[in-house]
Design a protein around this motif. Structure first.
Motif, short mmCIF file in Angstrom:
data_model
loop_
_atom_site.label_atom_id
_atom_site.label_comp_id
_atom_site.label_asym_id
_atom_site.label_seq_id
_atom_site.Cartn_x
_atom_site.Cartn_y
_atom_site.Cartn_z
N LEU A 1 -26.69 -58.38 -31.72
CA LEU A 1 -28.04 -57.86 -31.83
C LEU A 1 -28.75 -57.90 -30.49
CD1 LEU A 1 -29.12 -59.78 -35.06
CD2 LEU A 1 -28.11 -57.52 -34.91
N SER A 2 -29.46 -56.83 -30.19
CA SER A 2 -30.32 -56.80 -29.02
C SER A 2 -31.75 -56.86 -29.53
CB SER A 2 -30.08 -55.51 -28.23
OG SER A 2 -30.96 -55.44 -27.14
N ILE A 3 -32.48 -57.89 -29.10
CA ILE A 3 -33.82 -58.14 -29.62
C ILE A 3 -34.83 -57.99 -28.49
CG2 ILE A 3 -35.31 -59.84 -30.73
CD1 ILE A 3 -32.77 -61.05 -31.96
N PHE A 4 -35.87 -57.19 -28.76
CA PHE A 4 -36.95 -57.01 -27.80
C PHE A 4 -38.24 -57.46 -28.44
CE2 PHE A 4 -40.43 -54.61 -25.94
CZ PHE A 4 -40.24 -54.88 -24.61
N PRO A 5 -39.04 -58.25 -27.87
CA PRO A 5 -38.94 -58.92 -26.57
C PRO A 5 -37.96 -60.08 -26.63
CG PRO A 5 -40.98 -59.57 -27.64
CD PRO A 5 -40.33 -58.54 -28.52
N SER A 6 -37.31 -60.33 -25.51
CA SER A 6 -36.24 -61.32 -25.49
C SER A 6 -36.76 -62.75 -25.61
CB SER A 6 -35.42 -61.18 -24.20
OG SER A 6 -36.25 -61.36 -23.08
N GLU A 7 -38.07 -62.97 -25.45
CA GLU A 7 -38.62 -64.32 -25.62
C GLU A 7 -38.53 -64.77 -27.08
OE1 GLU A 7 -40.77 -61.83 -24.22
OE2 GLU A 7 -39.95 -62.30 -22.23
N LYS A 8 -38.57 -63.82 -28.01
CA LYS A 8 -38.52 -64.15 -29.43
C LYS A 8 -37.10 -64.13 -29.98
CE LYS A 8 -43.07 -62.21 -30.42
NZ LYS A 8 -43.80 -61.27 -31.28
N ALA A 9 -36.13 -63.93 -29.14
CA ALA A 9 -34.76 -63.71 -29.60
C ALA A 9 -34.19 -64.92 -30.34
CB ALA A 9 -33.86 -63.35 -28.42
N ILE B 1 -35.30 -54.74 -33.15
CA ILE B 1 -33.96 -55.31 -33.28
C ILE B 1 -32.98 -54.14 -33.41
CG2 ILE B 1 -32.42 -56.73 -34.67
CD1 ILE B 1 -34.81 -58.31 -35.58
N SER B 2 -32.02 -54.08 -32.51
CA SER B 2 -31.01 -53.04 -32.60
C SER B 2 -29.62 -53.70 -32.65
CB SER B 2 -31.11 -52.08 -31.42
OG SER B 2 -30.93 -52.76 -30.22
N VAL B 3 -28.75 -53.09 -33.41
CA VAL B 3 -27.38 -53.57 -33.54
C VAL B 3 -26.56 -52.84 -32.49
CG1 VAL B 3 -25.44 -53.87 -35.09
CG2 VAL B 3 -27.76 -53.92 -36.00
N THR B 4 -26.16 -53.56 -31.44
CA THR B 4 -25.47 -52.91 -30.33
C THR B 4 -23.98 -52.75 -30.58
OG1 THR B 4 -25.24 -55.02 -29.21
CG2 THR B 4 -27.13 -53.69 -28.63
#
Length: 111
Positions: free
Chosen positions: A51-59, A33-36
């Motif tokens: 927030l940018s969340i990787f993997p995007s399936e769990k966003a 999780i990164s704060v963009t």
């Protein structure tokens, strides 16, 4: 003058929120999780974090979890920045899907 102060406080909140999320996601392997981007209202009462969340399936599930624990995140943020800010702003979180959008455009251009 006011805009400069807003930018400084937004950078401070972005840095502190990113360290909070980094420490919380260490237990969950494979999740980043990164704060963009962080925007703060002119009266410094509302902080909007993207927030940018990787993997995007769990966003979606992670965003629901984050908004459910918003008060504890705000409390931890307050303990970190209580010397710099008098009032800790109300937090609002949104998903920043710009990376997915860019990836989709790249895939369409390759076709």
């Amino acid at each position: 003058m006011q805009e400069t102060r807003q930018n400084r406080i937004a950078r401070l909140l972005q840095k502190e929120l990113s360290t909070i999320f980094q420490s919380q996601t260490r237990a969950m392997h494979g999740v980043i999780i990164s704060v963009t981007r962080v925007r703060i209202s002119p009266d410094l009462s509302i902080c909007t974090a993207y927030l940018s969340i990787f993997p995007s399936e769990k966003a979606d599930t992670l965003l629901q979890n984050i908004t459910a624990n918003e008060k504890s995140i705000r409390y931890e943020l307050g303990t970190r920045v209580h010397n710099q800010l008098r009032i800790i702003p109300e937090l609002r979180f949104f998903i920043d899907d710009s990376l997915d959008y860019i990836d989709r455009i790249d895939q369409l251009l390759k076709q």
